[in-house]
Motif scaffolding. Structure first.
Motif, PDB file in Angstrom:
ATOM      1  N   ALA A  82       0.872  -1.241   0.032  1.00 56.61           N
ATOM      2  CA  ALA A  82      -0.025  -0.019   0.044  1.00 56.61           C
ATOM      3  C   ALA A  82       0.951   1.276  -0.016  1.00 56.61           C
ATOM      4  O   ALA A  82       0.513   2.048  -0.620  1.00 56.61           O
ATOM      5  CB  ALA A  82      -0.739   0.132   1.175  1.00 56.61           C
ATOM      6  N   GLU A  83       1.888   1.080   0.729  1.00 59.05           N
ATOM      7  CA  GLU A  83       2.804   2.461   0.921  1.00 59.05           C
ATOM      8  C   GLU A  83       3.524   2.641  -0.740  1.00 59.05           C
ATOM      9  O   GLU A  83       3.578   3.791  -1.101  1.00 59.05           O
ATOM     10  CB  GLU A  83       3.954   2.225   1.901  1.00 59.05           C
ATOM     11  N   ARG A  84       3.829   1.716  -1.258  1.00 61.81           N
ATOM     12  CA  ARG A  84       4.375   1.660  -2.650  1.00 61.81           C
ATOM     13  C   ARG A  84       3.469   2.140  -3.643  1.00 61.81           C
ATOM     14  O   ARG A  84       3.825   2.674  -4.529  1.00 61.81           O
ATOM     15  CB  ARG A  84       4.963   0.362  -3.038  1.00 61.81           C
ATOM     16  N   LEU A 103      -1.267   4.501  -1.431  1.00 61.73           N
ATOM     17  CA  LEU A 103      -2.741   4.806  -1.209  1.00 61.73           C
ATOM     18  C   LEU A 103      -2.706   5.683   0.101  1.00 61.73           C
ATOM     19  O   LEU A 103      -1.983   6.027   0.771  1.00 61.73           O
ATOM     20  CB  LEU A 103      -3.038   3.335  -0.604  1.00 61.73           C
ATOM     21  N   THR A 104      -3.825   6.154   0.342  1.00 63.82           N
ATOM     22  CA  THR A 104      -4.125   7.160   1.400  1.00 63.82           C
ATOM     23  C   THR A 104      -3.774   6.600   2.552  1.00 63.82           C
ATOM     24  O   THR A 104      -3.907   5.150   2.864  1.00 63.82           O
ATOM     25  CB  THR A 104      -5.665   7.868   1.365  1.00 63.82           C
ATOM     26  N   GLU A 105      -3.611   7.363   3.501  1.00 66.53           N
ATOM     27  CA  GLU A 105      -3.297   6.714   5.049  1.00 66.53           C
ATOM     28  C   GLU A 105      -4.411   6.153   5.619  1.00 66.53           C
ATOM     29  O   GLU A 105      -4.407   5.023   6.271  1.00 66.53           O
ATOM     30  CB  GLU A 105      -2.786   7.784   5.848  1.00 66.53           C
ATOM     31  N   ALA A 106      -5.773   6.560   5.166  1.00 68.15           N
ATOM     32  CA  ALA A 106      -6.743   5.927   5.781  1.00 68.15           C
ATOM     33  C   ALA A 106      -7.279   4.562   4.827  1.00 68.15           C
ATOM     34  O   ALA A 106      -7.480   3.320   5.718  1.00 68.15           O
ATOM     35  CB  ALA A 106      -8.197   6.670   5.291  1.00 68.15           C
ATOM     36  N   GLN A 131      -4.848   2.864   3.781  1.00 72.44           N
ATOM     37  CA  GLN A 131      -3.638   1.959   4.546  1.00 72.44           C
ATOM     38  C   GLN A 131      -4.228   1.160   5.573  1.00 72.44           C
ATOM     39  O   GLN A 131      -3.922  -0.145   5.845  1.00 72.44           O
ATOM     40  CB  GLN A 131      -2.269   2.499   4.405  1.00 72.44           C
ATOM     41  N   ARG A 132      -4.608   1.816   6.362  1.00 69.72           N
ATOM     42  CA  ARG A 132      -5.234   1.502   7.864  1.00 69.72           C
ATOM     43  C   ARG A 132      -6.241   0.436   7.498  1.00 69.72           C
ATOM     44  O   ARG A 132      -6.139  -0.744   8.410  1.00 69.72           O
ATOM     45  CB  ARG A 132      -5.545   2.468   8.636  1.00 69.72           C
ATOM     46  N   THR A 133      -7.069   0.725   6.711  1.00 68.41           N
ATOM     47  CA  THR A 133      -8.299  -0.060   6.704  1.00 68.41           C
ATOM     48  C   THR A 133      -7.983  -1.388   5.877  1.00 68.41           C
ATOM     49  O   THR A 133      -8.278  -2.334   6.175  1.00 68.41           O
ATOM     50  CB  THR A 133      -9.241   0.335   5.727  1.00 68.41           C
ATOM     51  N   LEU A 134      -6.886  -1.450   5.043  1.00 71.78           N
ATOM     52  CA  LEU A 134      -6.418  -2.525   4.299  1.00 71.78           C
ATOM     53  C   LEU A 134      -5.520  -3.434   5.191  1.00 71.78           C
ATOM     54  O   LEU A 134      -5.691  -4.553   5.160  1.00 71.78           O
ATOM     55  CB  LEU A 134      -5.322  -2.121   3.114  1.00 71.78           C
ATOM     56  N   ARG A 135      -4.776  -2.851   6.192  1.00 73.82           N
ATOM     57  CA  ARG A 135      -3.963  -3.733   7.140  1.00 73.82           C
ATOM     58  C   ARG A 135      -4.836  -4.269   7.910  1.00 73.82           C
ATOM     59  O   ARG A 135      -4.778  -5.540   8.236  1.00 73.82           O
ATOM     60  CB  ARG A 135      -3.027  -2.801   7.967  1.00 73.82           C
ATOM     61  N   ARG A 136      -6.125  -3.591   8.385  1.00 74.10           N
ATOM     62  CA  ARG A 136      -7.177  -4.204   9.334  1.00 74.10           C
ATOM     63  C   ARG A 136      -7.626  -5.598   8.756  1.00 74.10           C
ATOM     64  O   ARG A 136      -7.988  -6.572   9.298  1.00 74.10           O
ATOM     65  CB  ARG A 136      -7.990  -3.285  10.126  1.00 74.10           C
TER      66      ARG A 136
END
Length: 496
Positions: A267-269, A272-275, A277-282
């Protein structure tokens, strides 16, 4: 379904009627919700002895917590986990008599210890942790681990024990069955005073259990609303639960944690937006919760799966979604997590979504789950090397099932060197995707050449290669492929 939610309501109602203090009711609340949370942690061993670890849990309420060798052998005979024919089942039964019954007794103690461990991971108060560790102790001292009896057992554990077993009896046989259970277990499995109180007021305390929305009722019944998590604390809690869920099978240990690390890097590469990225990791941490609803007789099967077993395995994301959709705050995560098995060409599961319906985050999650699954051992094979797993993922990209950009980002996060050319579906190059996008819109070769500032001969070569890779011969067939794989969005520079 909703067994734990309903047993929590029963325990809370009984606690209030018994005059338990509000502080102690907090412990009752979390103990009742978590008392059985460790029951899946040795599902692999349960399936070994009984064939179906989920069906076995039903027998717990038939035979009680002391099934004895006869009850356990009846379960072995019922499921026939020892192989084909009478001799296979006999051999397994004999092995159970020699050593298996000790495994069964140790399992129950292990469940309590694991429930306490997840409580520690969630930061629960010490009195709740004590109750969780004593969740299988019995009033007569013959419980597990057999260190406490009578008033020594925390009252939260005693209430949770009654709530758990009475819920099943009431759901199966109504108030009469609940009362019969309470009377037979009073002074043995159950605190006699609490059992007598529930027996006397069963009509009131068990009323309308079938009528209420169990989720909302349990959320609304939290005694003190003491535990509120920040975003970072929620992430830590989800990580603790993910590690715990992955204990379901020895072949998936650490799966969610590893997928979460992959999607975070990808996601960082992909910026993606910070929001997002957080939703994706969860979503990565929670995407396999649904495997708790699949028997280890399927998850750990060494031979080929039958069509029915494969269909059950494909229920994992659906069950995950059903778990998470009840919570307004978790529903968006569930909406993403349910898509980890989907594929760009619509061949995935559970809903057969195709490219236009799959967000960039969903594509990353699917690629990360697939790569990590390939790296892990399975009953039928050893885990693939990183190189072999990467080659398999790239083959899925060429076949049009996995997004090329998502796959490359995942592989980069996993430490693979970036490919010089990021291929799209069916092995299309980025320039071929540009040509296909314009071709699908009906532009002529000359118009495409003018738009992309290349020669008409170059465009003609690209079109020929596109048709060959897609195995099509008309513009409309190529356009349909582009539609199904989400290739019609304008190019980043706006030229297409």
């Amino acid at each position: 379904m909703e067994h734990v939610l309903r047993q929590c309501l029963i325990a809370l109602r009984l606690a209030e009627r018994a005059g338990i203090s509000e502080a102690d009711r907090v412990s009752v609340y979390y103990t009742a919700l978590l008392v059985n949370v460790g029951c899946h942690s040795d599902a692999h061993e349960q399936a070994k002895w009984f064939g179906d670890d989920i069906a076995l849990k039903q027998d717990k309420y038939t035979y009680g917590l002391h099934p004895g060798v006869a009850g356990a052998l009846a379960t072995v005979r019922r499921f026939g986990a020892g192989g084909d024919g009478l001799m296979g089942r006999f051999r397994l039964g004999l092995e159970f008599v020699v050593s298996g019954h000790r495994d069964l007794a140790e399992m129950v103690s292990h469940h309590a210890a694991m429930a306490r461990r997840i409580g520690v991971g969630l930061g629960l108060p010490e009195d709740t942790l004590g109750a969780l560790g004593a969740a299988y102790e019995m009033w007569d001292g013959h419980g597990w681990p057999g260190e406490l009896a009578q008033e020594q057992i925390p009252v939260a554990a005693r209430l949770a024990m009654i709530g758990e077993f009475v819920e099943v009896a009431h759901r199966v046989g109504g108030v009469a069955a609940a009362r019969q259970l309470l009377r037979s277990g009073r002074g043995k499995q159950f605190d006699p005073d609490l059992a007598r109180l529930l027996d006397d007021e069963a009509e009131l305390l068990l009323s309308e259990l079938d009528m209420v929305d169990a989720w909302d009722a349990v959320i609304g019944s939290e005694p003190a609303l003491e535990i509120v998590l920040t975003d970072d604390e929620l992430d830590e809690a989800l990580l603790a639960i993910a590690d715990f869920v992955d204990l379901k099978s020895p072949y998936s240990l650490g799966h969610a944690r590893a997928v979460a690390e992959l999607v975070a890097g990808a996601a960082e590469r992909l910026s993606l937006t910070e929001a997002d990225q957080r939703t994706l990791r969860r979503a990565a941490l929670m995407h396999c919760y649904g495997k708790l609803g699949v028997s280890n007789a399927i998850l750990d099967k060494s031979g080929p799966l039958t069509p029915g077993e494969r269909e059950r395995l494909h229920m994992v994301p659906y069950l995950t979604h059903r778990m998470l959709r009840q919570s307004p705050s978790l529903r968006p995560i569930g909406d993403l997590a349910v898509q980890f098995g989907e594929r760009l060409d619509g061949s995935g599961y559970p809903h057969g979504l195709a490219s236009p319906a799959l967000s960039p985050s969903a594509r990353v999650l699917a690629a990360a789950h697939l790569y990590q699954s390939l790296r892990e051992p399975r009953p039928q094979r050893e885990g693939l090397t990183a190189t072999s797993a990467a080659a398999h993922l790239r083959a899925e990209v060429r076949a049009g099932r996995v997004d090329g950009l998502a796959a490359q980002a995942v592989l980069s996060a996993a430490g693979h060197r970036a490919s010089r050319r990021v291929q799209g579906p069916a092995g299309l190059t980025p320039r071929e995707v540009d040509v296909l996008r314009l071709l699908a819109r009906g532009l002529t070769n000359k118009q495409i050449a003018d738009r992309l500032v290349v020669s008409r001969k170059t465009v003609a070569n690209h079109v020929e290669h596109i048709y060959a890779k897609l195995d099509v011969s008309t513009r409309t067939a190529a356009a349909l492929f582009a539609t199904r794989h989400g290739l019609l969005a304008p190019a980043p520079d706006g030229n297409a």
